[in-house]
Structures are given as C-alpha cells and as structure tokens.
Design an enzyme around this catalytic site. Sequence first.
Site, PDB file in Angstrom:
ATOM      1  N   LYS A 131       0.949  -1.242   0.068  1.00 49.00           N
ATOM      2  CA  LYS A 131       0.068  -0.082  -0.097  1.00 49.00           C
ATOM      3  C   LYS A 131       0.950   1.330  -0.098  1.00 49.00           C
ATOM      4  O   LYS A 131       0.324   2.334  -0.415  1.00 49.00           O
ATOM      5  CB  LYS A 131      -1.104  -0.099   1.257  1.00 49.00           C
ATOM      6  N   LYS A 180      -4.182   3.668   2.433  1.00 47.85           N
ATOM      7  CA  LYS A 180      -5.271   2.880   1.701  1.00 47.85           C
ATOM      8  C   LYS A 180      -6.503   3.876   1.213  1.00 47.85           C
ATOM      9  O   LYS A 180      -7.184   3.611   0.206  1.00 47.85           O
ATOM     10  CB  LYS A 180      -5.833   2.104   3.044  1.00 47.85           C
TER      11      LYS A 180
HETATM   12  N1  HSE Z   1      -1.331  -3.111  10.012  1.00 44.40           N
HETATM   13  C1  HSE Z   1      -2.313  -2.979   9.364  1.00 44.40           C
HETATM   14  C2  HSE Z   1      -3.356  -3.101  10.027  1.00 44.40           C
HETATM   15  C3  HSE Z   1      -2.305  -4.073   8.378  1.00 44.40           C
HETATM   16  O1  HSE Z   1      -3.285  -3.212  11.365  1.00 44.40           O
HETATM   17  O2  HSE Z   1      -4.618  -3.389   9.625  1.00 44.40           O
HETATM   18  C4  HSE Z   1      -1.587  -3.913   6.985  1.00 44.40           C
HETATM   19  O3  HSE Z   1      -1.840  -2.761   6.513  1.00 44.40           O
END
Ligand code: HSE
Length: 426
Positions: A99, A199
């Site tokens: 991402k 994201k």
């Molecule tokens: N670390 C992210 C989360 C997952 O806790 O959703 C990977 O993007």
Amino acid sequence: MERKIQIGLLGVGTVGSGVLETVLNNIDTVEIKKIAEKDLSKVKQYPELSQSLFTDNVQELINDPDIKIFVELIGGINPAFDFIKQAIQNKKHIVTANKELIAKRGKELFQLAEENNVVILYEAAVAGGIPIIMPLKQSLSANKITRIAGILNGTTNYILTKMEQEGASFEEVLKEAQNKGYAEADPTADVKGYDAGYKTAILASLAFNKNIDINSVYKEGIDRISPVDIGYANEFGYKIKLIGLVQNDEDESIDVRVHPMLVPKDYSISRIDGVLNAILIEGHPVKRVMFSGPGAGKFPTASSVVGDILCLANEINVADYPLPMMRFGKNRKDAKIKDIKETINKYYIRVTALNTPGVIGDLGTICGKNSINLHGIVQKEILEDGSARIILLTELAKEKDVQQAVKDMAENPKIKEVNNLIRVME
Ligand code: HSE
C-alpha cells in the site's frame, strides 16, 4: 495442454508464506517458478520443497523470461520500487500488497506499466482480504461515488474496541496488543493513521480516477483518544472509529483524509469491531454498499494476492492485451485535494474549565463569534480538583472556524484546557 503461467514470488514473510501455501494446496493453474527471499533460513519451513526453488537473488526472477507475473510481498519503498520497476521493464505483470508503494509511487509505476503493456494489480493493498479494488474498478464503475468511509486499519480498530470494552487508556491497550503480537513493535504507521492514509488515498484514486498526492492527505491518529471521550460518545449515541474518508465536492476538489470520528451507532460501520475492516461506499445509482471482513493476516491477504494472480493468469492465456479495467489508463489527471481547513464537519469538543459563572456563556459566545452553530453544550461532571468537564457538539461548521474557536477557548482565562476535538460523521 495449455502451459501453466509461471510466477516469481518475492518475499516469504507472513503474506508470502500464505500465498505460497495457498498456491501449493489449492491452485493448479499457475506454477511458482522461483521464490526470492533474503533470509534463506525461512526456507526451512518448507522441507518438502526443492531448495532450488529458492534464491536470495531477486535478479533471478527479474531476468527469467519464463516468469510472467512478479509478485512483490516485501513491503516498503526500497528496494521494492526498484525491483518492480525492473520487472516491468522486463515485461512482467505485477501483483503486490504494498500500500505504501502504490500510494507514494503508484503514478510512476502505473505509467511505466502502461508503456510496457503490463498491469499492476494490488487488491491486497487495501483492507487485506476484502475485495474492494476490483469492485471499485469494475462492478461499481457505473456509479458517481459521493462518499467512501472506511475502517482500514485493524490495529487501531482493535485498540479502540478494547478501550471501549475495558475503559482502558490508549497506552495500556497498545502495550497489551504489542505483547500479544497484535500491534507492531513500532506502531507509528498504524496509530498515527499513515497506514490508513495510504489505503484511503488508493481508494480515492480509484473512485475519482485521479492521482492523489499522499502528502496532501490529512492524517490524524488515535493516540489522543481517551476512554473519557469514548464514554461520552457512547452516551451521545456514537462510537469512535478511525475513519478514512473520501468525498467529492461541488468545487471539484476531493476531500481525502484520515482521522478519528464519532460514528452514529445506527450506522452499520460503527459495529465493525476488533481487527475487522469495513468500507462503506455511497454513490448513484447504488446508494449505499458496505464491504467488511479481515483487513490483514496471512491467509485473508493471500486470498486477495492469489485472486490477482489468477485473474492475470487467465488473461495472459487468452489475450496479449489485459482487460482495460485492470489498467491504469492514459493521461490520468492529478486531483485537487481539499485542505482540511476548508472542510465542513460536525464536531465534538471536550473542554476542562473553571467551575465559575459565565463559562458556558463564554463558550457559546466564542462559538457564535466564529460562525459555529452549537447543537448542544453540556457540563458533564466536576473533577476532583474542582474544575468542570464540558462537552460541546456543533452543527456543520468550517474546520478553520472551529480551529480558531479552539484557539479562542484556549486563550480564555476561564478555560483550563481544550482536551480534544473529534469530527462527527454525518
Ligand atoms: N497494519 C495493518 C492493520 C495491516 O493493522 O490493519 C496492514 O496494512
């Protein structure tokens, strides 16, 4: 018989091992030709596999003309960017879960992919196992999207849920989550909203088919949220969630941001708890749809990665030119991103004040002077030191007016502290 499409896999960490195991156990239409992993001790996990399948030299994948799909699962910008760039130049299609790379360097990579007649698929980059990239590109493409609101980070959703259930502080829950391995040793990217920011920017780029400059996306994390705010939000009919928000505006700018929000309890997205993710999409003509599920984890993320691999493998078998919906499109414009100060929101403001006459009056006057219409103002309790805890809820107001009001409140001698300001979802 058709020859199996050969793939090169870079990285056998959590997601990479999930992809490897899924392909080995479930899939017979593609073949993993080579796996590059800098830590070759990980190979010991797979005694049943030929050791010649593994290499610590990525160039063996990049330069292998039989490999048609290069699957990057190491994350981060360097060296992932260079490896992907070289693979594209060698006419390989790309599948990635990265991402950060797509959000920060996607524009360059997509253009390079177009020039080389290959595609980059990244379903796993947003919300792990939830299919959302292809639905936005294809199934929902008839829509004029008006709003996307996503819970896009499982770590922060887990922390907020635990804080709500246990009345514990952010620091306590974070520590517990780290001890249990639910949160990273360095949780900055999660708790500060950077991960959700990548994201959200990717979703905005798809919804509006424009390039989103990640540096222009406002990001605020959950580290200032206290159990006190969660408790009051609950009393007023809300839950606090870290929301990635995308909205289009009449002035053609796009409002893209990540910050905590009070979400009305009767919105289904408010009920997405723990490590789960969800994405609410509003548009015409669909009205409102919500996708929810596991936003991370070995096998849920592998589900999206392998789905992309199979989608590409099917195309490679039948056409020289992969489906347009997989492509980036030429001449995609840069989006104009709305400055957070120009956004319009409802607000929750928590203030600690002296317990003296005129405090509520002063707060009302400050709001009025800054063109803020109050929805409600309530003194909740008197603290041990005699000061009063006051909550203000506003109607829709401009962020810059609210920021000015907060400054005015902080300068008022009757106000000890403006403890928190949280935007409220409509
Ligand atoms: N670390 C992210 C989360 C997952 O806790 O959703 C990977 O993007």
